[in-house]
Design a protein around this motif. Structure first.
Motif, PDB file in Angstrom:
ATOM      1  N   LYS A 156       0.403  -5.576   3.088  1.00  0.00           N
ATOM      2  CA  LYS A 156       0.019  -4.207   2.752  1.00  0.00           C
ATOM      3  C   LYS A 156      -1.498  -4.076   2.695  1.00  0.00           C
ATOM      4  CE  LYS A 156       0.855  -0.495  -0.575  1.00  0.00           C
ATOM      5  NZ  LYS A 156       1.522  -0.104  -1.831  1.00  0.00           N
ATOM      6  N   CYS A 157      -2.171  -5.077   2.138  1.00  0.00           N
ATOM      7  CA  CYS A 157      -3.640  -5.040   2.078  1.00  0.00           C
ATOM      8  C   CYS A 157      -4.241  -5.004   3.479  1.00  0.00           C
ATOM      9  CB  CYS A 157      -4.167  -6.265   1.317  1.00  0.00           C
ATOM     10  SG  CYS A 157      -3.909  -6.198  -0.474  1.00  0.00           S
ATOM     11  N   GLU A 160      -3.808  -1.713   5.109  1.00  0.00           N
ATOM     12  CA  GLU A 160      -4.717  -0.695   4.581  1.00  0.00           C
ATOM     13  C   GLU A 160      -6.158  -0.901   5.035  1.00  0.00           C
ATOM     14  OE1 GLU A 160      -3.983  -1.053   0.405  1.00  0.00           O
ATOM     15  OE2 GLU A 160      -2.186   0.215   0.468  1.00  0.00           O
TER      16      GLU A 160
END
Length: 207
Positions: A156-157, A160
């Motif tokens: 997810k990091c 993003e």
């Protein structure tokens, strides 16, 4: 040949077996979900692949239509579906004269493979052999039920836009620990790159 991040030796061996069973080439899409396969391997002539893609034949191919609506095997000549664009005749011009389709799995995660030869129709035992190969590939490449929280957070990091240092800082771990989580996520998703892992995680609703 495509190299797999997980179970690579077995899957590569099965791809080799499939290439021997389909002397004029093959195309296999494993676990097709929302029109996109988890893994796609195509050994048909490059020129034919270019024509097929340019003319959007994937949306009009009677063999693919059969595979999406049936399971089992069928010779191309016996599919019995309309071919208004003359795809099969055009394919023969690129050496794909005789062929078969194998289709396995539920509609939500269908595996479809096409195999071809130039000299004659496939015999029943040859079709059964190819179906067994494709079934094993389908079983071995089954997508994971879920990612661990650590794996999902790491992906997810990256999704993003965080670089490794920023992602590690956000998660309160070292960069080496972050890389280990990304590697394990790639292996579980059978992705060759982190970007591919991120895309698959999104498609499966993991992130």
């Amino acid at each position: 040949m495509v190299r797999f991040m997980s179970k690579a030796p077995v899957l590569d061996l099965l791809l080799h077996e499939l290439s021997l069973a389909a002397p004029a080439g093959f195309a296999v899409g494993l676990h097709i979900r929302y029109v996109s396969p988890l893994i796609m391997v195509n050994t048909y002539p490059d020129a034919w692949q270019e024509v097929y893609t340019a003319k959007l034949y994937g949306l009009r191919d009677p063999t693919l239509a059969w595979g999406l609506s049936h399971t089992g095997t069928r010779r191309w000549s016996e599919i019995g579906l309309p071919d208004p664009f003359g795809i099969m005749a055009e394919a023969a011009g690129y050496g794909l004269t005789y062929g078969m389709i194998a289709s396995i799995g539920p509609m939500s995660s269908r595996t479809i493979a096409g195999a071809s030869r130039q000299d004659r129709e496939f015999a029943e035992n040859e079709m059964e052999h190819i179906l067994r190969i494709v079934q094993r590939m389908h079983d071995l490449s089954e997508p994971p039920a879920r990612l661990s929280k650590a794996q999902a957070d790491a992906l997810k990091c990256i999704a993003e836009g965080d670089r490794h240092a920023a992602a590690a800082a956000k998660l309160g771990i070292s960069e080496s620990a972050l890389k280990a989580r990304l590697t394990s996520a790639r292996q579980k998703l059978m992705a060759r790159t982190t970007a591919e892992a991120v895309q698959r995680a999104k498609e499966y609703g993991f992130i």
